[in-house]
Design a protein around this motif. Structure first.
Motif, short mmCIF file in Angstrom:
data_model
loop_
_atom_site.label_atom_id
_atom_site.label_comp_id
_atom_site.label_asym_id
_atom_site.label_seq_id
_atom_site.Cartn_x
_atom_site.Cartn_y
_atom_site.Cartn_z
N ALA A 138 0.88 -1.17 0.00
CA ALA A 138 0.00 0.00 0.00
C ALA A 138 0.91 1.21 0.00
O ALA A 138 1.24 1.77 1.04
N ALA A 139 1.34 1.62 -1.22
CA ALA A 139 2.42 2.58 -1.38
C ALA A 139 1.85 3.99 -1.42
O ALA A 139 1.38 4.46 -2.45
N HIS A 140 1.91 4.67 -0.27
CA HIS A 140 1.28 5.98 -0.16
C HIS A 140 2.27 7.13 -0.31
O HIS A 140 1.87 8.28 -0.41
N LEU A 141 3.57 6.84 -0.27
CA LEU A 141 4.58 7.89 -0.26
C LEU A 141 4.50 8.82 -1.48
O LEU A 141 4.41 10.05 -1.31
N PRO A 142 4.50 8.28 -2.71
CA PRO A 142 4.49 9.20 -3.86
C PRO A 142 3.25 10.10 -3.87
O PRO A 142 3.36 11.31 -4.05
N GLY A 143 2.08 9.52 -3.64
CA GLY A 143 0.86 10.30 -3.69
C GLY A 143 0.77 11.33 -2.58
O GLY A 143 0.29 12.45 -2.77
N MET A 144 1.24 10.97 -1.39
CA MET A 144 1.15 11.92 -0.27
C MET A 144 2.13 13.07 -0.47
O MET A 144 1.80 14.23 -0.18
N VAL A 145 3.33 12.79 -0.96
CA VAL A 145 4.28 13.85 -1.27
C VAL A 145 3.68 14.78 -2.33
O VAL A 145 3.74 16.01 -2.22
N ALA A 146 3.06 14.18 -3.34
CA ALA A 146 2.45 14.98 -4.41
C ALA A 146 1.33 15.86 -3.89
O ALA A 146 1.03 16.92 -4.46
N SER A 147 0.70 15.44 -2.79
CA SER A 147 -0.42 16.23 -2.26
C SER A 147 0.07 17.52 -1.60
O SER A 147 -0.70 18.45 -1.41
N VAL A 148 1.35 17.56 -1.24
CA VAL A 148 1.87 18.71 -0.48
C VAL A 148 2.70 19.66 -1.35
O VAL A 148 2.75 20.85 -1.10
N THR A 149 3.34 19.17 -2.40
CA THR A 149 4.22 20.00 -3.21
C THR A 149 3.59 20.28 -4.58
O THR A 149 2.71 19.54 -5.03
N THR A 150 4.09 21.33 -5.24
CA THR A 150 3.68 21.57 -6.63
C THR A 150 4.73 21.09 -7.63
O THR A 150 4.56 21.24 -8.83
N LEU A 151 5.81 20.51 -7.12
CA LEU A 151 6.82 19.93 -8.02
C LEU A 151 6.27 18.64 -8.64
O LEU A 151 5.44 17.97 -8.02
N PRO A 152 6.73 18.28 -9.82
CA PRO A 152 6.33 16.98 -10.36
C PRO A 152 6.91 15.85 -9.52
O PRO A 152 8.08 15.92 -9.12
#
Lengths: 162, 162, 162, 162, 162, 162, 162, 162
Positions: free
Chosen positions: E65-79
């Motif tokens: 249940a890999a949440h790291l990429p999506g959660m990071v994306a929720s906080v930053t505007t970087l790709p």
């Protein structure tokens, strides 16, 4: 006390992790083998008498067409945690997961990840920690350890990539 | 006599086909609702007394985490035919199929196709036709009808494509 | 007598379990290799003559695009039990399972679990035990053994966790 | 009190069932919308303050790449129940199920069936009923109702097939 | 600079390939361990401060249940580029893939193949090469090498089949 | 001549597309219903006599446990094209695809996409065009039409987005 | 002549079987490495010139997101046989199968089983045998060998079970 | 400028969302239909000339055996974002997802969710916002809107449950 049951001795290498973490978190448990398909009457009796015997949460692990968690849940009002085991007769674990998770309305099983017995143990302790502040503190401490283990990993990473 | 059971009245629209084909093939049946998860004790009693009540084959249909066929099979020595039902709570039928099919060694369930209640009925009659030559003849006749229905389709095809 | 067939000698290590449990339960069997794709005519003849040669149930095992059980079922009125074999050319067993299980209306195959040859053997004997009380008693005894093996496991568990 | 949260108002038609059954079983709840991906900071605060605000169990529903239940579980020591929602952007529910169920060691989520919000509600009440005999009795009564609803179905079946 | 993060040191053997190819293509990177579930607060801080710390693209690898990429994306505007890792607790990689890929509208994660860390590295450099003609030339050169490696394979093939 | 067969008249709405494109490309065909499971003997005869009756390629469509293409291929030396049909009894088409595609070594079936009867027709004509330059030219012309249809789509797109 | 191509030298251990059976059946072939993603221009040229260079059927093997067979088919009017290879970067072969099989209308690829290069070779020869009676006879002989190998297996079985 | 391409006009209803969000975020785009299988030469030319024509990111949408994103990525050094489209010929979207996501080493495609064209648009803008602070601010504003839309949902929820 947490009751841990499994369908076969072959599931012990997975289910042992539930027992270990419960002990580590300072909670009592008992462990037994109860097979939905080979000892159905024992299974019904186990579930019917669990609450009066002082069991507060049941963890049930099984593989393949895994009926043990759901059947136990059908007989008791205690919360039942199901551990899908990737047993030798399982199709990559999908049968174990689906036959535990997809319970009909009225009879829930709290399902954890495939072979996720350790998480089943933690979840059982979390249930006991709802009203028990001492257990809640132990769990908060456990969470801090998870975090500090990541710090250790970072140290290891720094060494590796130097 | 064939005993047909299902977990919910909502399964009847699928399971009715089993009853219909058994009747068409000249065999008796009884039909009941027995839920593994909502009436576990009734389920055990149903299975324990089935043989003495004159039932010779049990057809059990259920959907989702479908435990009824396997649990009935754990209690009786009669052959049990499982019908995976694509119920409203099922994930495209995969849970129904796997939780009926993937039984552990020692407790078989004769599984048919998803929603394959008609085939469950035919299979039950085939079991009764092992020793009964009259039923065997009825089945041979039924097979001929299957073939002649294809002939009818060919006639229809010729008309369509003219 | 139970007829056991398989598509290739490489399926024998799985299918042997069917033969062994049938023998253990006191029933006769014969065993042969019949390939749907390499010996289609032999397959048709096998199925057409099975009943008259004294075969009462057919167990057919095959892997990949597994057509043997369904094609035999299309020719005979005897019950056919299909064993999906996880052969070397199979995609994790899914092809074997689906090409045996998902038979169209009119031609059932009693499908057991992936590599579930032992259960196929037990199921065949259960069919023969419908009318034969001696076989039924053997099966009841077999069920008791399943249960007492769980007792042995509990003893082993107690030793392990001490 | 049970805290029910979901990622979007579109999940309410599924999650309402959790609220309804909790109310039916005589337990208080509060309900809110907290999005892991659109309001990550609110999510962390919700989870950090849940226990002190009197919440004892959290039910979190989400669909697609469903991170809400697992992320909430990473911050609180309360038990978290995850409801995989078959949202419009989900691939048949598989993404919702797997991204909630397959949590790593240390951070369990008690997962229920796809769209199984009703069972999430019952499971939450079962957790509260571990130590509370009044709730336990309500649950025992609820189980009896499940059974008597099957009796009603049997009555309906008898009428249908007459 | 490219920021590479992963949920556990055990992901390093996969994620190292991202670092290696970025270095090979002449771009700077930093590498760290940030766990969505064990260090959620560190994760939020990492994502909130990434842009100001000079990070231009984030590569995040995780399994189960890999949440790291999506959660990071929720906080930053970087790709954010997500690498699904086939970790030991994953069901054949499906959970890793789906819990990274199936992000809801508004919060994209640029997902690459299972264990595709090398491609994540190339993709990050491609993003930096949009406006930077020097990097674009390096990438064009890299593409030529891919092609000439196939020429080498053809030479090897000719030797093999002689 | 191309021989088109299918297991049931219900497959005609899919298989008609094969006939239509073959006709469009100027090749003759015949069409028939041949069921592996309901008319196994007719199927064997069809396959045994196909070459001598002037058939050069066989297109066989079937759904569910789709044995028709593979069984026909087991009897003839002509190339057999299999069309997996998403029939009403199919599990989302997976059974149809796998039971046609996954043929064992020695007996190939040229499988096309789910419901891909049109492509089956084109593929059959491509086989006939190997040695026949007139057919090859027709196919080259057909390819140009595919391309010019995309030009039409671009025109349509320009209108839509204006 | 049959043209065999593959995306990487690592596919040779699978694709060699196509070459071997084509040779065994007395037909010429050439073999090359052509990568859709690393040598796209070479791929287009290969496909554009294949017919004039005397190639009559193309066999293309690739794994993962396997674009080679479909892209070659988009450029040539020759029949293209696709072999899904279970390469190291594949998710259990599903990506290889689906990205070759599921071609859009207009551009068929004759897909064989996962790693089914041998069947690809036989299928290519079957296409050449449509008009060539000598090849057709070789194929008929090959079919007899398949059948007699089953006879050998039966002999082996009899020895094993004695 | 972002270049948006798709394999067929039928993909426009999905891909329009990419165009809309790019426009909303103040970035230019062009949109075209380029089919990997029907206009392979146009596709190669599109990709070869994209950078010099001022395109900075390519978004490619396709369904079924979706080769367009990967093939474009094989020719250009620009970042390519792939949108798996659940087209009418797709098997529940799995073929679209896997044939875009599972690219081999060396040729990445930034894959977004099934039908996730809106996220593809946002991702393209994020890539352009790496060095462009004005775009980065627009994205930060967009993120705030996502959050305030959740506030609106909470208001709606409060009304609903009163």
């Amino acid at each position: 006390m947490v009751g841990i049951i499994m369908g076969s001795i072959s599931d012990l290498k997975v289910m042992q992790e539930a027992a270990d973490v419960i002990k580590e978190l300072g909670v009592d448990y008992e462990i037994d083998i109860v097979s939905a398909h080979r000892t159905p009457i024992k299974m019904v009796e186990y579930a019917q008498t669990a609450r009066e015997r002082g069991i507060k949460v049941i963890i049930a692990g099984a593989g393949g067409a895994a009926h043990l968690p759901g059947m136990v849940a059908s007989v008791t009002t205690l919360p039942v945690i199901g551990v899908p085991v990737k047993s030798s007769n399982s199709i990559d674990g999908w049968d174990s997961v689906l036959s535990i998770l997809q319970m009909p309305s009225g009879v829930p099983v709290a399902t954890v990840a495939l072979n996720g017995a350790k998480n089943a143990g933690i979840l059982a302790v979390q249930m006991l920690g709802i009203e028990n502040s001492s257990i809640a503190e132990t769990l908060a401490e456990y969470k801090k350890q998870l975090s500090s283990k990541v710090d250790d990993m970072v140290t290891e990473l720094k060494k590796t990539i130097q």
